[in-house]
Design a protein around this motif. Structure first.
Motif, short mmCIF file in Angstrom:
data_model
loop_
_atom_site.label_atom_id
_atom_site.label_comp_id
_atom_site.label_asym_id
_atom_site.label_seq_id
_atom_site.Cartn_x
_atom_site.Cartn_y
_atom_site.Cartn_z
N GLY A 24 0.73 -1.01 -0.01
CA GLY A 24 0.08 0.00 -0.08
C GLY A 24 0.82 1.22 0.16
O GLY A 24 0.42 2.41 0.04
N LYS A 25 2.17 1.19 0.01
CA LYS A 25 2.98 2.46 0.25
C LYS A 25 2.88 3.47 -1.28
O LYS A 25 2.88 4.45 -0.95
CB LYS A 25 4.47 2.03 0.28
N SER A 26 2.79 2.89 -2.34
CA SER A 26 2.76 3.52 -3.71
C SER A 26 1.34 4.18 -3.82
O SER A 26 1.21 5.30 -4.34
CB SER A 26 3.01 2.71 -4.98
N THR A 27 0.29 3.26 -3.33
CA THR A 27 -1.12 3.72 -3.52
C THR A 27 -1.18 5.11 -2.36
O THR A 27 -1.74 6.01 -2.83
CB THR A 27 -1.94 2.79 -2.81
N THR A 28 -0.72 4.84 -1.27
CA THR A 28 -0.49 6.08 -0.16
C THR A 28 0.14 7.20 -0.92
O THR A 28 -0.46 8.18 -0.69
CB THR A 28 -0.01 5.67 1.01
N PHE A 74 9.34 9.77 -10.72
CA PHE A 74 8.75 8.36 -10.79
C PHE A 74 10.07 7.43 -11.21
O PHE A 74 11.23 7.87 -11.68
CB PHE A 74 7.88 8.27 -12.14
N GLN A 75 9.84 6.05 -10.88
CA GLN A 75 10.70 5.29 -11.20
C GLN A 75 11.03 5.10 -12.66
O GLN A 75 12.31 4.98 -12.87
CB GLN A 75 10.20 3.79 -10.78
N SER A 76 10.30 5.66 -13.53
CA SER A 76 10.71 5.42 -14.99
C SER A 76 10.96 6.74 -15.58
O SER A 76 11.22 6.97 -16.88
CB SER A 76 9.14 4.98 -15.86
N GLU A 95 9.78 4.99 -5.76
CA GLU A 95 10.91 4.12 -6.25
C GLU A 95 11.87 4.65 -7.20
O GLU A 95 11.99 3.78 -8.10
CB GLU A 95 10.36 2.70 -6.67
N PRO A 96 12.34 5.90 -6.94
CA PRO A 96 13.25 6.47 -8.10
C PRO A 96 14.58 5.66 -8.43
O PRO A 96 14.80 6.00 -9.67
CB PRO A 96 13.26 7.94 -7.58
N TYR A 128 9.19 9.59 0.19
CA TYR A 128 9.93 8.69 -0.59
C TYR A 128 9.43 7.10 -0.37
O TYR A 128 9.57 6.68 0.88
CB TYR A 128 11.31 8.79 -0.06
N VAL A 129 9.20 6.67 -1.49
CA VAL A 129 8.60 5.42 -1.51
C VAL A 129 9.67 4.24 -1.89
O VAL A 129 10.41 4.47 -2.89
CB VAL A 129 7.35 4.99 -2.32
N THR A 130 9.95 3.36 -1.04
CA THR A 130 10.82 2.19 -1.68
C THR A 130 10.57 0.80 -0.87
O THR A 130 9.80 0.70 0.15
CB THR A 130 12.41 2.89 -1.28
N HIS A 131 11.19 -0.06 -1.61
CA HIS A 131 10.86 -1.56 -1.13
C HIS A 131 12.32 -1.81 -0.44
O HIS A 131 12.42 -2.67 0.24
CB HIS A 131 10.55 -2.58 -1.99
N ASP A 132 13.33 -0.85 -0.71
CA ASP A 132 14.79 -1.12 -0.16
C ASP A 132 14.91 -0.59 1.33
O ASP A 132 14.94 0.58 1.46
CB ASP A 132 15.74 -0.58 -1.07
N GLN A 133 15.01 -1.68 2.14
CA GLN A 133 15.50 -1.02 3.69
C GLN A 133 16.65 -0.21 3.91
O GLN A 133 16.50 0.66 4.44
CB GLN A 133 15.58 -2.39 4.45
N ALA A 134 17.59 -0.42 2.83
CA ALA A 134 18.95 0.45 2.83
C ALA A 134 18.73 1.85 2.53
O ALA A 134 19.08 2.68 3.24
CB ALA A 134 20.09 -0.27 2.17
N GLU A 135 17.90 1.94 1.63
CA GLU A 135 17.41 3.44 1.16
C GLU A 135 16.74 4.11 2.22
O GLU A 135 16.85 5.36 2.52
CB GLU A 135 16.59 3.28 -0.10
N ALA A 136 15.63 3.32 2.70
CA ALA A 136 14.98 3.94 3.81
C ALA A 136 15.68 4.28 5.19
O ALA A 136 15.53 5.28 5.72
CB ALA A 136 13.79 3.04 4.37
#
Length: 337
Positions: free
Chosen positions: A42-46, A82-84, A160-161, A190-198
């Protein structure tokens, strides 16, 4: 810049699928907050709800105190990376940077000055005449950052840039984003799935799972004092050891114990009185340190050893834990005791 406030924000899609379930969060002016969690949490939706790209199903969303539930993305004065990259292929770098300013009707001289300023901050001066296809991934991401920065919005949103970049470029761009935030003192979400980035970028981290917030805290607090088993298992590489109390020779109980690999000492030879015996399952040299997976009491635990540690699968070793760092979780609810 601006504060951002979410009060019981919800998003339910057709068919009753709840993507965001009552998120309440206050983000301070100039704060860097990351939303992190596995895919589908739900992070990107938020983030899209904050941007106005998705319509709220319930709750209130305020930017700088103003209710924005019914405002368009343009009216919210936010910029999104954006990521893209989302660059215009027919425009050169200067054209991509200038585009949002021209659309807003800014005077040509002011546009030129703003583009020059932003390209200087991001090191893009030598690339202004190039088109996106002539740029590397890292350069394209800097242009995408610049196009957001040039507008001077109230809030910067990042989806997720860095996920399209290789490991080395990701590390470099992570540093650039952190320095950019320090310079601008702007509000970054900032949205990420990467714990190191967060962990490395954020003032605070919002951990999400299945549309719900699990914990909101500074990175160190998340690591040292996770609120539940999900948060404990999500942060840390290698992952935290989650074991039954009897595995560590402690009284049995309705609990799960958490212990980070760096808080487990592994050794060979004479076993100290407060250590327990096990057998090596796997040895992973990492340069300055070695990760050793040990089978003990029917479970596998990972311990950190010095870089010169030598052992082979099947060798007998001992493990000793530091009780000060044990984390206890309720086995039924998963919550930290």
């Amino acid at each position: 810049m601006a504060t951002v406030s979410l009060q019981d924000v919800r998003k339910v899609y057709r068919g009753g699928v709840a993507a965001v379930k009552g998120v309440t969060l206050d983000i301070a002016d100039g704060e860097f907050v990351s939303l992190v969690g596995p895919s589908g949490c739900g992070k990107s939706t938020t983030l899209n709800l904050i941007a106005g790209l998705e319509e709220l199903s319930g709750g209130e969303l305020r930017i700088d105190g103003q209710l924005v539930n019914d405002l368009s993305p343009r009216e919210r004065d936010i910029a999104m990376v954006f990521q893209s990259y989302a660059l215009y292929p027919h425009l050169d770098v200067a054209g991509n940077l200038a585009f949002p300013l021209k659309v807003a009707g800014m005077d040509a001289k002011d546009v030129e000055a703003r583009v020059r300023e932003v390209s200087g901050v991001l090191g893009l001066e030598a690339l202004l005449a190039r088109r996106p296809k002539e740029l590397s991934g890292g350069q394209r991401q800097r242009v995408a950052l610049g196009r957001a920065l040039v507008r001077r919005p109230k809030v910067f949103l990042f989806d997720e840039p860095l996920s399209n970049l290789d490991a080395a470029l990701r590390t470099q761009m992570r540093g650039e984003i952190k320095k950019l935030h320090e310079q601008l003192k702007a509000t970054f979400i900032y949205v990420t799935h990467d714990q190191a980035e967060a962990m490395t970028l954020s003032d605070r981290v919002v951990v999400m799972s299945q549309g719900e917030v699990q914990q909101v805290a500074p990175p160190r607090e998340l690591y040292d004092a996770p609120a539940n088993l999900f948060v404990a298992g999500f942060f840390g590489s290698p992952r935290i050891n989650l074991v039954k109390p009897q595995t560590l020779g402690l009284p049995d109980g309705d609990a799960v114990l958490g212990l980070r690999p760096e808080h487990l000492q592994v050794g060979q030879g004479a076993r100290p009185e407060d250590a327990r015996e096990g057998r090596v399952y796997l040895v992973e040299p990492m340069g300055a340190e070695v990760w050793v997976t040990v089978e003990m009491g029917g479970e596998r635990l990972v311990a950190r050893a010095p870089g010169d540690f030598r052992a082979a699968s099947g060798d007998t070793v001992w493990l000793r834990h530091d009780a000060r760092y044990l984390r206890r979780f309720d086995a039924r609810t998963g919550r930290a005791a």
